[in-house]
Design an enzyme around this catalytic site. Sequence first.
Site, PDB file in Angstrom:
ATOM      1  N   GLY A  91      36.350  40.723  54.610  1.00 11.88           N
ATOM      2  CA  GLY A  91      37.099  39.638  53.974  1.00 11.88           C
ATOM      3  C   GLY A  91      36.548  39.310  52.609  1.00 11.88           C
ATOM      4  O   GLY A  91      35.417  39.667  52.271  1.00 11.88           O
ATOM      5  N   HIS A  92      37.393  38.646  51.827  1.00 14.65           N
ATOM      6  CA  HIS A  92      36.965  38.210  50.495  1.00 14.65           C
ATOM      7  C   HIS A  92      36.873  36.697  50.510  1.00 14.65           C
ATOM      8  O   HIS A  92      37.798  36.027  50.989  1.00 14.65           O
ATOM      9  CB  HIS A  92      38.010  38.588  49.434  1.00 14.65           C
ATOM     10  CG  HIS A  92      38.224  40.070  49.343  1.00 14.65           C
ATOM     11  ND1 HIS A  92      37.345  40.891  48.679  1.00 14.65           N
ATOM     12  CD2 HIS A  92      39.203  40.858  49.832  1.00 14.65           C
ATOM     13  CE1 HIS A  92      37.798  42.136  48.764  1.00 14.65           C
ATOM     14  NE2 HIS A  92      38.913  42.152  49.469  1.00 14.65           N
TER      15      HIS A  92
ATOM     16  N   ASN B 120      35.498  33.203  48.017  1.00  6.86           N
ATOM     17  CA  ASN B 120      35.523  32.850  46.608  1.00  6.86           C
ATOM     18  C   ASN B 120      34.273  33.328  45.886  1.00  6.86           C
ATOM     19  O   ASN B 120      34.315  33.587  44.694  1.00  6.86           O
ATOM     20  CB  ASN B 120      35.700  31.346  46.462  1.00  6.86           C
ATOM     21  CG  ASN B 120      37.089  30.947  46.904  1.00  6.86           C
ATOM     22  OD1 ASN B 120      38.070  31.318  46.282  1.00  6.86           O
ATOM     23  ND2 ASN B 120      37.172  30.241  48.014  1.00  6.86           N
TER      24      ASN B 120
ATOM     25  N   ASP C 267      29.053  23.634  53.728  1.00  9.42           N
ATOM     26  CA  ASP C 267      30.324  24.378  53.632  1.00  9.42           C
ATOM     27  C   ASP C 267      30.921  24.593  55.029  1.00  9.42           C
ATOM     28  O   ASP C 267      31.310  25.706  55.380  1.00  9.42           O
ATOM     29  CB  ASP C 267      30.076  25.712  52.910  1.00  9.42           C
ATOM     30  CG  ASP C 267      31.355  26.303  52.324  1.00  9.42           C
ATOM     31  OD1 ASP C 267      32.376  25.578  52.277  1.00  9.42           O
ATOM     32  OD2 ASP C 267      31.342  27.479  51.931  1.00  9.42           O
TER      33      ASP C 267
HETATM   34  P1  ATP Z   1      34.411  30.932  50.926  1.00 11.37           P
HETATM   35  O1  ATP Z   1      33.999  31.978  49.987  1.00 11.37           O
HETATM   36  O2  ATP Z   1      35.236  29.865  50.286  1.00 11.37           O
HETATM   37  O3  ATP Z   1      33.248  30.399  51.700  1.00 11.37           O
HETATM   38  P2  ATP Z   1      35.175  32.491  53.225  1.00 11.37           P
HETATM   39  O4  ATP Z   1      34.172  31.868  54.138  1.00 11.37           O
HETATM   40  O5  ATP Z   1      36.496  32.854  53.807  1.00 11.37           O
HETATM   41  O6  ATP Z   1      35.440  31.562  51.977  1.00 11.37           O
HETATM   42  P3  ATP Z   1      33.338  34.705  52.903  1.00 11.37           P
HETATM   43  O7  ATP Z   1      32.194  33.882  53.379  1.00 11.37           O
HETATM   44  O8  ATP Z   1      33.103  35.601  51.751  1.00 11.37           O
HETATM   45  O9  ATP Z   1      34.577  33.784  52.544  1.00 11.37           O
HETATM   46  O10 ATP Z   1      33.819  35.559  54.141  1.00 11.37           O
HETATM   47  C1  ATP Z   1      34.990  36.343  54.080  1.00 11.37           C
HETATM   48  C2  ATP Z   1      35.398  36.709  55.495  1.00 11.37           C
HETATM   49  O11 ATP Z   1      34.499  37.671  56.026  1.00 11.37           O
HETATM   50  C3  ATP Z   1      35.341  35.537  56.462  1.00 11.37           C
HETATM   51  O12 ATP Z   1      36.550  34.811  56.451  1.00 11.37           O
HETATM   52  C4  ATP Z   1      35.081  36.218  57.787  1.00 11.37           C
HETATM   53  O13 ATP Z   1      36.316  36.507  58.405  1.00 11.37           O
HETATM   54  C5  ATP Z   1      34.362  37.505  57.420  1.00 11.37           C
HETATM   55  N1  ATP Z   1      32.937  37.423  57.766  1.00 11.37           N
HETATM   56  C6  ATP Z   1      31.977  36.766  57.080  1.00 11.37           C
HETATM   57  N2  ATP Z   1      30.769  36.924  57.662  1.00 11.37           N
HETATM   58  C7  ATP Z   1      30.966  37.714  58.750  1.00 11.37           C
HETATM   59  C8  ATP Z   1      30.097  38.247  59.796  1.00 11.37           C
HETATM   60  N3  ATP Z   1      28.804  37.984  59.811  1.00 11.37           N
HETATM   61  N4  ATP Z   1      30.671  38.991  60.769  1.00 11.37           N
HETATM   62  C9  ATP Z   1      31.997  39.245  60.743  1.00 11.37           C
HETATM   63  N5  ATP Z   1      32.855  38.774  59.817  1.00 11.37           N
HETATM   64  C10 ATP Z   1      32.360  38.025  58.824  1.00 11.37           C
END
Ligand code: ATP
EC number: 2.7.12.2
Length: 366
Positions: free
Chosen positions: A173-174, A176, A283
Amino acid sequence: MLWLAFGPSHAMENQVLVIRIKIPNSGAVDWTVHSGPQLLFRDVLDVIGQVLPEATTTAFEYEDEDGDRITVRSDEEMKAMLSYYYSTVMEQQVNGQLIEPLQIFPRACKPPGERNIHGLKVNTRAGPSQHSSPAVSDSLPSNSLKKSSAELKKILANGQMNEQDIRYRDTLGHGNGGTVYKAYHVPSGKILAVKVIPLDITLELQKQIMSELEILYKCDSSYIIGFYGAFFVENRISICTEFMDGGSLDVYRKIPEHVLGRIAVAVVKGLTYLWSLKILHRDVKPSNMLVNTRGQVKLCDFGVSTQLVNSIAKTYVGTNAYMAPERISGEQYGIHSDVWSLGISFMELALGRFPYPQGCCGDQRL
Ligand code: ATP
Ligand code: MG
């Protein structure tokens, strides 16, 4: 039967209603209800949730006079069922027969559809989630997951976590701040999640971030994502954590209350643990609550490094939808600000949508 045309009589309304919840392959549980006609569909689902905590029941059935099963999924259908049941009770009374309880048959939820894209089964049993049996797993069996983190900790102790040992696979996932990848760690043969954040900062700031992240090695809670290490390559930082094969809760939309209750316990325990280390999450939101097919729920992306948070904030264009008002207005904030975000997150997960209308605060930008 005249009353049928006008609904149940007062005598009927005052009568105690016994609902017999049939449990697949193992008998039944009788539930005595004192306000039968006022009973709502969700009240019944709540009780079924307590009787069958492991199943996600979204509907139930009853039998009509021909033994055909009729599904109940709403208050309207509940009314029709009660109306039918009270008519049979009237008949039994008129004929001097024993009043039979209202028998219902819980229906497990449909096979996972688009919403539950990972086939998630959150552990809804009381007690430590480690004891839950694995459900579907597309990656590692449970003991290999345990082994994975033990081995990774050893590798970390030897300072071996680096870019050369990591093979990036799918994009998870992406956000911000950056992008999260599912990655293969060659020396241990294990799967990790690696968050890569581009940061144009000085070497001095890089060192500061690395030392601020040190505390993550000490975090040891089954409600907090495991941290395996971080490193800078050129102008980006890679943060390696435990991979959660169920992803984040934002993709699950509406989560039934009895499941959400268990999730809430895990999230609150995770936050209490962080607060006990004097760490504010900063967060809290559904995308930072991760789940795996062992039924575990863990928090990620907490603001342990002030410098990292500040560096990301310079380029951050994300939503502040979950942020407490005191944070938005730049006042002092504390544990209560995390609690605010927790409340908004759980409302979203329970309702299946963000609780406030668009244009109110859901689309404000920093
Ligand atoms: P923001 O950047 O605003 O915090 P976010 O939490 O959606 O938004 P990221 O923290 O970059 O963005 O995470 C992107 C996505 O990656 C998440 O929505 C989640 O679905 C996936 N993800 C993050 N960490 C893990 C992990 N440890 N295991 C599996 N999936 C993950
Ligand atoms: Mg995140």
